[in-house]
Design a protein around this motif. Sequence first.
Motif, PDB file in Angstrom:
ATOM      1  N   GLY A 184       3.415  11.892   0.928  1.00 61.14           N
ATOM      2  CA  GLY A 184       2.885  11.812  -0.431  1.00 61.14           C
ATOM      3  C   GLY A 184       2.531  10.398  -0.824  1.00 61.14           C
ATOM      4  N   ALA A 185       2.181   9.571   0.165  1.00 60.95           N
ATOM      5  CA  ALA A 185       2.025   8.131  -0.061  1.00 60.95           C
ATOM      6  C   ALA A 185       0.660   7.630   0.385  1.00 60.95           C
ATOM      7  N   ASN A 186       0.434   6.329   0.172  1.00 60.79           N
ATOM      8  CA  ASN A 186      -0.632   5.543   0.806  1.00 60.79           C
ATOM      9  C   ASN A 186      -2.045   6.032   0.544  1.00 60.79           C
ATOM     10  N   GLY A 187      -2.269   6.660  -0.589  1.00 56.20           N
ATOM     11  CA  GLY A 187      -3.622   7.013  -0.970  1.00 56.20           C
ATOM     12  C   GLY A 187      -4.156   8.297  -0.383  1.00 56.20           C
ATOM     13  N   TYR A 188      -3.299   9.093   0.273  1.00 52.04           N
ATOM     14  CA  TYR A 188      -3.757  10.348   0.848  1.00 52.04           C
ATOM     15  C   TYR A 188      -3.640  11.484  -0.169  1.00 52.04           C
ATOM     16  N   LEU A 189      -3.858  12.724   0.245  1.00 49.55           N
ATOM     17  CA  LEU A 189      -4.144  13.802  -0.705  1.00 49.55           C
ATOM     18  C   LEU A 189      -3.106  13.937  -1.811  1.00 49.55           C
ATOM     19  N   ILE A 190      -1.834  14.030  -1.466  1.00 51.02           N
ATOM     20  CA  ILE A 190      -0.817  14.235  -2.501  1.00 51.02           C
ATOM     21  C   ILE A 190      -0.774  13.042  -3.443  1.00 51.02           C
ATOM     22  N   LYS A 231      16.125  19.923   5.649  1.00 49.60           N
ATOM     23  CA  LYS A 231      15.166  19.511   6.678  1.00 49.60           C
ATOM     24  C   LYS A 231      13.864  19.021   6.076  1.00 49.60           C
ATOM     25  N   THR A 232      13.863  18.773   4.765  1.00 46.75           N
ATOM     26  CA  THR A 232      12.631  18.410   4.056  1.00 46.75           C
ATOM     27  C   THR A 232      12.787  17.056   3.381  1.00 46.75           C
ATOM     28  N   GLY A 233      11.945  16.102   3.759  1.00 52.61           N
ATOM     29  CA  GLY A 233      11.909  14.799   3.123  1.00 52.61           C
ATOM     30  C   GLY A 233      10.534  14.516   2.554  1.00 52.61           C
ATOM     31  N   ILE A 234      10.451  13.518   1.671  1.00 51.13           N
ATOM     32  CA  ILE A 234       9.197  13.174   0.999  1.00 51.13           C
ATOM     33  C   ILE A 234       8.970  11.677   1.119  1.00 51.13           C
ATOM     34  N   ARG A 235       7.746  11.270   1.413  1.00 49.67           N
ATOM     35  CA  ARG A 235       7.399   9.846   1.411  1.00 49.67           C
ATOM     36  C   ARG A 235       6.497   9.527   0.223  1.00 49.67           C
ATOM     37  N   LEU A 236       6.852   8.462  -0.509  1.00 47.14           N
ATOM     38  CA  LEU A 236       6.120   8.023  -1.696  1.00 47.14           C
ATOM     39  C   LEU A 236       5.893   6.518  -1.625  1.00 47.14           C
ATOM     40  N   SER A 237       4.845   6.050  -2.318  1.00 44.95           N
ATOM     41  CA  SER A 237       4.514   4.612  -2.260  1.00 44.95           C
ATOM     42  C   SER A 237       4.155   4.098  -3.658  1.00 44.95           C
ATOM     43  N   ILE A 269      14.086  10.829  -0.159  1.00 45.23           N
ATOM     44  CA  ILE A 269      12.847  10.174  -0.575  1.00 45.23           C
ATOM     45  C   ILE A 269      12.707   8.911   0.256  1.00 45.23           C
ATOM     46  N   HIS A 270      11.556   8.769   0.878  1.00 48.74           N
ATOM     47  CA  HIS A 270      11.262   7.627   1.747  1.00 48.74           C
ATOM     48  C   HIS A 270      10.259   6.733   1.034  1.00 48.74           C
ATOM     49  N   LEU A 271      10.686   5.552   0.633  1.00 48.87           N
ATOM     50  CA  LEU A 271       9.807   4.599  -0.038  1.00 48.87           C
ATOM     51  C   LEU A 271       9.004   3.815   0.987  1.00 48.87           C
ATOM     52  N   CYS A 272       7.703   3.994   0.950  1.00 50.03           N
ATOM     53  CA  CYS A 272       6.811   3.185   1.771  1.00 50.03           C
ATOM     54  C   CYS A 272       6.500   1.926   0.980  1.00 50.03           C
ATOM     55  N   GLU A 273       7.000   0.802   1.469  1.00 46.03           N
ATOM     56  CA  GLU A 273       6.858  -0.457   0.749  1.00 46.03           C
ATOM     57  C   GLU A 273       5.863  -1.342   1.479  1.00 46.03           C
ATOM     58  N   THR A 293      18.487   8.536 -10.406  1.00 46.60           N
ATOM     59  CA  THR A 293      17.685   9.747 -10.618  1.00 46.60           C
ATOM     60  C   THR A 293      17.781  10.720  -9.465  1.00 46.60           C
ATOM     61  N   PHE A 294      17.865  10.185  -8.234  1.00 40.45           N
ATOM     62  CA  PHE A 294      17.822  11.024  -7.035  1.00 40.45           C
ATOM     63  C   PHE A 294      19.138  10.883  -6.276  1.00 40.45           C
ATOM     64  N   LYS A 295      19.847  11.989  -6.068  1.00 44.94           N
ATOM     65  CA  LYS A 295      21.223  11.947  -5.556  1.00 44.94           C
ATOM     66  C   LYS A 295      21.321  11.905  -4.037  1.00 44.94           C
ATOM     67  N   ASN A 296      20.286  12.363  -3.333  1.00 44.21           N
ATOM     68  CA  ASN A 296      20.363  12.405  -1.868  1.00 44.21           C
ATOM     69  C   ASN A 296      19.862  11.094  -1.266  1.00 44.21           C
ATOM     70  N   ALA A 297      19.557  11.103   0.007  1.00 43.53           N
ATOM     71  CA  ALA A 297      19.262   9.859   0.716  1.00 43.53           C
ATOM     72  C   ALA A 297      17.968   9.200   0.231  1.00 43.53           C
ATOM     73  N   ILE A 298      17.993   7.875   0.213  1.00 43.34           N
ATOM     74  CA  ILE A 298      16.814   7.063  -0.081  1.00 43.34           C
ATOM     75  C   ILE A 298      16.586   6.144   1.112  1.00 43.34           C
ATOM     76  N   ILE A 299      15.337   6.077   1.548  1.00 43.58           N
ATOM     77  CA  ILE A 299      14.952   5.271   2.703  1.00 43.58           C
ATOM     78  C   ILE A 299      14.004   4.181   2.231  1.00 43.58           C
ATOM     79  N   ALA A 300      14.196   2.966   2.741  1.00 43.26           N
ATOM     80  CA  ALA A 300      13.298   1.848   2.428  1.00 43.26           C
ATOM     81  C   ALA A 300      12.650   1.361   3.718  1.00 43.26           C
ATOM     82  N   THR A 301      11.314   1.299   3.707  1.00 42.32           N
ATOM     83  CA  THR A 301      10.557   0.817   4.858  1.00 42.32           C
ATOM     84  C   THR A 301       9.499  -0.161   4.374  1.00 42.32           C
ATOM     85  N   GLY A 302       9.373  -1.312   5.031  1.00 43.56           N
ATOM     86  CA  GLY A 302       8.327  -2.246   4.648  1.00 43.56           C
ATOM     87  C   GLY A 302       8.653  -3.672   5.005  1.00 43.56           C
TER      88      GLY A 302
END
Length: 370
Positions: A184-190, A231-237, A269-273, A293-302
Motif C-alpha cells: 500500500g506504499a510508494n505511489g502504487y494503486l492502493i 499471515k497478513t501484513g501491510i506496507r505504507l509510506s 504494518i511495515h513503514l517504508c521510509e 494506535t496499532f497493537k501488533n508488530a511495526i516494521i521500519a525500513t529505510g
Amino acid sequence: MKYQQLFQEYKLNGTQLKNRFLMAPMTRSRASQPGDIPNTLMAEYYAQRSTAGIIITEATQVSLQGKGYANTPGIYSKEQIEGWKLITDAVHKNGSKIFLQLWHVGRVSSSKVNGLQPIAPSALIAQNTSVYIFDGALNGDATFVPVEEPREMNAADIKTVIEEFVQGARNAIEAGFDGVEIHGANGYLIDQFLRSNSNKRSDEYGGTKENRIRLLIEISKAVADAIGKGKTGIRLSPFISFKDMNDPEILETIMLAAAELNKLDVAYIHLCEADWDDAPQIPIDFRIKLRDTFKNAIIATGNKTPDEGEKLLQDHLVDLIGFGRKFLTNPDYPARVQQNLILNEISDNHTLFGGGKARGYTDYPFFEAN
C-alpha cells in the motif's frame, strides 16, 4: 553482544523468527520470460539471504494489469506458483521465514510493459514518472519509458482488484509462503486511493479520508479472511511523495487507516521510509502515535544503521528492522553486523535490474569467500 535486540528471536503473530533482521522487498527483474515466472536463479538469491529472520519478497503483481515494470514476477498463474515453490523451499531449508509482497501498480505503468492501458482511482497521469522495459540493448540495461494516462476505475474494476489480491494471497500460501504483505506504499494503486491528490473520486472510494482508505481496508479484510490475519501484513509510506504523490492529508489518512487495520488485527504494518541521504526522517511523535494506535508488530525500513535499528527496538517503537541494499550486497549481513566486518558495496548499478543475469545478483561473496 552489542545488538541484543536485533539478534533476539521474535514471534510475529505466531510465526517464530530467528532474529529481528528483515530483508526488505527489492525489485530485481529476474523472472523468466515469457510468463514472469520465478526461477532457480531467484531461489539461489533468496536462499543466500535467508540469514535474515524474515524475508519480504520483491513486489509481485497480482495480475497482468497490475504489472508496471519488465521481468517482475507474478502470482496469478500455475507456472508462477510452481516457480515460487522453489524459493520458499530454499528459504525454509535455511531456517528463515518468507512473506510474498502483493502488488498492483495502478497508474504507474505503460502499455509498453504489459500491453494494457493503466487503471487508477482517477484518470490522472503521474507526472515525471517512468517505468522500464528491456528493449534488447546489447548491454542488457533497462530502458525507461514515461507512464501513460490511466483509465478511471469503475465499480467492476475495484471488485476485480480486490478479488485479485485475495487470489494472489491464496496462491502465495499454496506456494509455501508464511504470509503476504499487501503493498500500500510508494505511489502504487492502493497508495493512489489513499491520497487526495491522486484520488478525485466522488463515490464511496473518494472524497473523505474514510472513503479513501476503503480500498486498503477492504483488501486487507478480504485477504485476512482468506488466509488468516496472522499471515497478513501491510506496507505504507506516509513520508514518501515521489511518483507525484504529495498529499498534505496523508499523515492523518495513514493514522486513520492504522486504527482500522488494528481492528482487523493484521500481523503488522511495515513503514517504508525514504532511503536517500537527505530524506525526511520520521518524527518520533509519529512513531509514538502509531505505536499507541496499532497493537501488533511495526516494521521500519529505510537506510537504517544497526545502531539506529537497535535504538528503535530498545525504545519499543518498532519490532523488526528492514534492511534492503545491505542484504542485496551482503547475503550474510547479520553475521557481518555481529562481527563488525567490512561490507560489500554495489558492484555495478547496471546490474540492479538485470533482467536475468547472475552478475550483481547472486555473486556477492560471503565473508568467508573474500
